[in-house]
Design an enzyme around this catalytic site. Structure first.
Site, PDB file in Angstrom:
ATOM      1  CE  LYS A 123      -2.807   3.276   1.543  1.00  0.00           C
ATOM      2  NZ  LYS A 123      -1.936   4.398   1.114  1.00  0.00           N
ATOM      3  CD  GLU A 149       8.478  12.628  12.732  1.00  0.00           C
ATOM      4  OE1 GLU A 149       7.276  12.297  12.677  1.00  0.00           O
ATOM      5  OE2 GLU A 149       9.400  11.874  12.378  1.00  0.00           O
ATOM      6  CB  CYS A 190      12.000   8.345  10.126  1.00  0.00           C
ATOM      7  SG  CYS A 190      13.193   7.295   9.302  1.00  0.00           S
ATOM      8  CD  GLU A 228      11.355   0.164  11.155  1.00  0.00           C
ATOM      9  OE1 GLU A 228      11.821   0.992  11.959  1.00  0.00           O
ATOM     10  OE2 GLU A 228      11.883  -0.922  10.893  1.00  0.00           O
TER      11      GLU A 228
HETATM   12  P1  NAD Z   1       1.268   8.462   7.677  1.00  0.00           P
HETATM   13  O1  NAD Z   1       1.224   7.717   8.956  1.00  0.00           O
HETATM   14  O2  NAD Z   1       0.348   9.570   7.465  1.00  0.00           O
HETATM   15  O3  NAD Z   1       1.044   7.476   6.452  1.00  0.00           O
HETATM   16  C1  NAD Z   1       1.824   6.307   6.276  1.00  0.00           C
HETATM   17  C2  NAD Z   1       1.019   5.284   5.481  1.00  0.00           C
HETATM   18  O4  NAD Z   1      -0.085   4.844   6.282  1.00  0.00           O
HETATM   19  C3  NAD Z   1       0.419   5.830   4.185  1.00  0.00           C
HETATM   20  O5  NAD Z   1       0.512   4.842   3.179  1.00  0.00           O
HETATM   21  C4  NAD Z   1      -1.028   6.069   4.572  1.00  0.00           C
HETATM   22  O6  NAD Z   1      -1.907   6.001   3.488  1.00  0.00           O
HETATM   23  C5  NAD Z   1      -1.278   4.913   5.525  1.00  0.00           C
HETATM   24  N1  NAD Z   1      -2.437   5.081   6.430  1.00  0.00           N
HETATM   25  C6  NAD Z   1      -3.093   6.222   6.759  1.00  0.00           C
HETATM   26  N2  NAD Z   1      -4.133   5.942   7.575  1.00  0.00           N
HETATM   27  C7  NAD Z   1      -4.114   4.608   7.794  1.00  0.00           C
HETATM   28  C8  NAD Z   1      -4.899   3.715   8.566  1.00  0.00           C
HETATM   29  N3  NAD Z   1      -5.956   4.140   9.284  1.00  0.00           N
HETATM   30  N4  NAD Z   1      -4.571   2.408   8.581  1.00  0.00           N
HETATM   31  C9  NAD Z   1      -3.517   1.958   7.883  1.00  0.00           C
HETATM   32  N5  NAD Z   1      -2.735   2.740   7.108  1.00  0.00           N
HETATM   33  C10 NAD Z   1      -3.029   4.063   7.069  1.00  0.00           C
HETATM   34  O7  NAD Z   1       2.793   8.921   7.531  1.00  0.00           O
HETATM   35  P2  NAD Z   1       3.439   9.810   6.365  1.00  0.00           P
HETATM   36  O8  NAD Z   1       3.015  11.216   6.577  1.00  0.00           O
HETATM   37  O9  NAD Z   1       3.205   9.172   5.039  1.00  0.00           O
HETATM   38  O10 NAD Z   1       4.993   9.640   6.671  1.00  0.00           O
HETATM   39  C11 NAD Z   1       5.685  10.442   7.559  1.00  0.00           C
HETATM   40  C12 NAD Z   1       5.898   9.720   8.872  1.00  0.00           C
HETATM   41  O11 NAD Z   1       6.589   8.481   8.657  1.00  0.00           O
HETATM   42  C13 NAD Z   1       6.770  10.486   9.824  1.00  0.00           C
HETATM   43  O12 NAD Z   1       6.232  10.427  11.124  1.00  0.00           O
HETATM   44  C14 NAD Z   1       8.096   9.747   9.770  1.00  0.00           C
HETATM   45  O13 NAD Z   1       8.913   9.894  10.904  1.00  0.00           O
HETATM   46  C15 NAD Z   1       7.676   8.343   9.570  1.00  0.00           C
HETATM   47  N6  NAD Z   1       8.767   7.548   9.003  1.00  0.00           N
HETATM   48  C16 NAD Z   1       9.403   6.635   9.794  1.00  0.00           C
HETATM   49  C17 NAD Z   1      10.466   5.895   9.294  1.00  0.00           C
HETATM   50  C18 NAD Z   1      11.212   4.896  10.151  1.00  0.00           C
HETATM   51  O14 NAD Z   1      11.971   4.113   9.605  1.00  0.00           O
HETATM   52  N7  NAD Z   1      11.030   4.886  11.460  1.00  0.00           N
HETATM   53  C19 NAD Z   1      10.880   6.092   7.974  1.00  0.00           C
HETATM   54  C20 NAD Z   1      10.207   7.044   7.204  1.00  0.00           C
HETATM   55  C21 NAD Z   1       9.152   7.749   7.732  1.00  0.00           C
END
Ligand code: NAD
Ligand code: MN
Length: 482
Positions: free
Chosen positions: A181, A386, A290, A256
């Site tokens: 996804k 963050e 991240c 993550e």
């Molecule tokens: P997000 O949580 O908004 O979205 C991540 C994914 O989850 C997307 O594909 C989104 O469509 C999906 N999603 C949204 N609602 C959902 C639900 N109810 N159930 C299941 N999936 C759902 O995050 P983002 O804005 O895309 O990414 C940024 C975040 O990701 C930041 O907080 C960043 O720190 C984190 N991040 C962490 C790592 C790591 O390795 N720890 C790496 C990259 C990014």
């Protein structure tokens, strides 16, 4: 600018490219704000169908591929991504805004993950274990490392292919089938990858890609009783929800999540190297990282030099078109993210932090924010939450115990960086820091061999390295009474 390739915008399933039951949605070019593509959105019924095919393929066509040939397919996929590296790096830049040159580095990491786990595919062995007798009869016990099953990979927009690689490569090497996804804001590079999965000749149903809305597709995957493992990278807030949803059938869950990583500069550090690393930690990928090292603790003796150095590094950033070779900092992914970052900058000012440089959106179309440095303290909102944009805060300290306590005084625990020439201090600090990874005299070294993940609100579980094999297999214990 390179030629724009043909966009894939449909769902990729066992029956090839199909439109979804969730209509379509638009993705924008963040450098201009203009529409880029109209992408098919999967609906809940598409998730049901994909899980059914993934289950069939898991026990059928994919299980029938011998381990060495699974490895060969992963090597082939890696070669195809390498052939198309400029295309996929460009697709990510168009979709999420980072400079293309940085995209090439991140796509190289994806290729490296495919090759690393290709090598593992025929080396996943169980153990033979000496155990008790059974009513006087000897026993022979061994373990099998079996695939977990159907794996759902939920991906954020900040580094789509790189992060997909951490999930897809070990899952496939271990014999799982995978449903991907992508994030709404960055599906294009992953959809191109799907065309390469097809070209490489994986059995249909081994890898499926369902673009669409998180609350529909991500939610359905995390609740689905046919999905055995979720590997989620994204925000802490959504991660918490995914974990709760995954309790329906006790899915193996790897999360993550976000970070607020400290970078500590001791008074004996090589300042030139430190400033280079600090700046990378704050500004790499527009700060949409991240592991971004956004809390910069500088010993009082070097504090002014660090503030000045970081100011210089911020002002040396070239903000602009991701396709201009001189650009080091592109736009943020969308207008909401830009506004969120700007509102944190306002909070910084309101909390009394000193703005050292930046602090505004440049006057141009697209979702840009100037590289920004504050001088502040660890209790300010800008040092606690963050931001996910090019904003760092420099904080002074006087001794080791004080700075380690401040570094650990945060909800997150993803990464940390320590800058010192004193080996004993480096090891002591590395042991004391609450983080999944510590870089000494370097920011965020990343490779498929190195376990990656966080503690506290940064998530649970580890990906990459041998941890990635353990996270994608279940041990079964077989005892034979002789
Ligand atoms: P997000 O949580 O908004 O979205 C991540 C994914 O989850 C997307 O594909 C989104 O469509 C999906 N999603 C949204 N609602 C959902 C639900 N109810 N159930 C299941 N999936 C759902 O995050 P983002 O804005 O895309 O990414 C940024 C975040 O990701 C930041 O907080 C960043 O720190 C984190 N991040 C962490 C790592 C790591 O390795 N720890 C790496 C990259 C990014
Ligand atoms: Mn986009």
């Amino acid at each position: 600018m390179l030629d724009v390739p043909k966009f894939h915008t449909d769902l990729f399933t066992a029956s090839g490219w199909t439109s979804g039951g969730g209509g379509t949605f638009a993705t924008l070019n963040p450098a201009t704000g203009a529409p880029l593509a109209e992408i098919a959105a999967a609906g809940a019924e598409d998730v049901d169908a994909a899980v059914a095919t993934a289950t069939e393929t898991l026990h059928g066509a994919w299980m029938a591929v011998p381990p060495s040939e699974k490895g060969a397919l992963l090597y082939k996929l890696a070669d195809l991504v390498e052939r198309d590296i400029e295309t996929v790096a460009m697709l990510e830049s168009l979709d999420m805004g980072r400079p293309v040159g940085i995209g090439m580095v991140l796509v190289s990491n994806f290729i490296a993950s495919l090759r690393y786990y290709a090598g593992w595919a025929d080396k996943i062995n169980g153990e033979s274990i000496a155990s008790y007798d059974y009513f006087g009869a000897a026993t022979h016990t061994y373990t099998r490392r079996e695939p977990v099953g159907v794996v759902a990979a939920i991906i954020p927009w900040n580094a789509p292919l790189m992060i997909l690689g951490w999930k897809l490569a070990p899952a496939l090497a271990c014999g799982n089938t995978v449903i991907v996804k992508p994030a709404e804001d960055a599906s294009l590079s992953i959809l191109h990858l799907a065309s390469l999965v097809e070209e490489a000749g994986f059995p249909p149903g081994t890898v499926q890609v369902l673009p669409g809305h998180g609350p529909v597709v991500g939610e359905a995957l995390s609740l689905h009783p046919g999905v055995h493992k979720i590997s989620f990278t994204g925000s802490t807030e959504v991660g918490r929800r995914v974990l709760r949803n995954s309790a329906t059938n006790f899915k193996r869950t790897t999360l993550e999540l976000g970070g607020k990583s400290p970078q500590i500069v001791f008074d004996d550090a090589d300042l030139e190297a430190a400033i280079l690393g600090l700046a990378m930690g704050v500004f790499f990928n527009q700060g949409e990282t991240c592991a971004a090292g956004t809390r910069i603790f500088a010993h009082r003796a070097v504090y002014d030099a660090v503030v000045e150095g970081l100011k210089g590094a911020a002002e040396a950033q070239v903000v602009g078109d991701p396709f201009d070779e001189a650009t080091t900092l592109g736009p943020l992914v969308n207008a909401a993210q830009r506004d969120r970052v700007l509102s944190y900058i306002e909070k910084g000012r309101a909390d009394g932090a000193t703005l050292v440089t930046g602090g505004a959106a440049p006057d141009r179309p697209g979702f840009f924010v100037q590289p920004t440095v504050f001088a502040g303290s660890n209790d300010m909102t800008i040092a606690r939450e963050e931001i996910f944009g090019p904003v760092g805060t420099v904080i002074p300290f006087d001794d080791d115990a004080e700075v380690l306590a401040m570094a650990n005084d945060n909800d997150y625990g993803l990464a940390a960086t320590v800058w010192t020439r004193d080996l004993g201090r480096a090891h002591a600090a590395s042991a004391a820091l609450q983080a999944g990874a510590v870089g000494v005299n370097g920011w965020s070294p990343l490779g498929p061999q190195l376990p990656w993940g966080g503690v506290k609100a940064s998530g649970i579980g580890r990906e990459l390295g041998y941890e990635g094999i353990l996270a994608n297999t279940e041990a079964k214990t077989v005892t034979v009474v002789l």
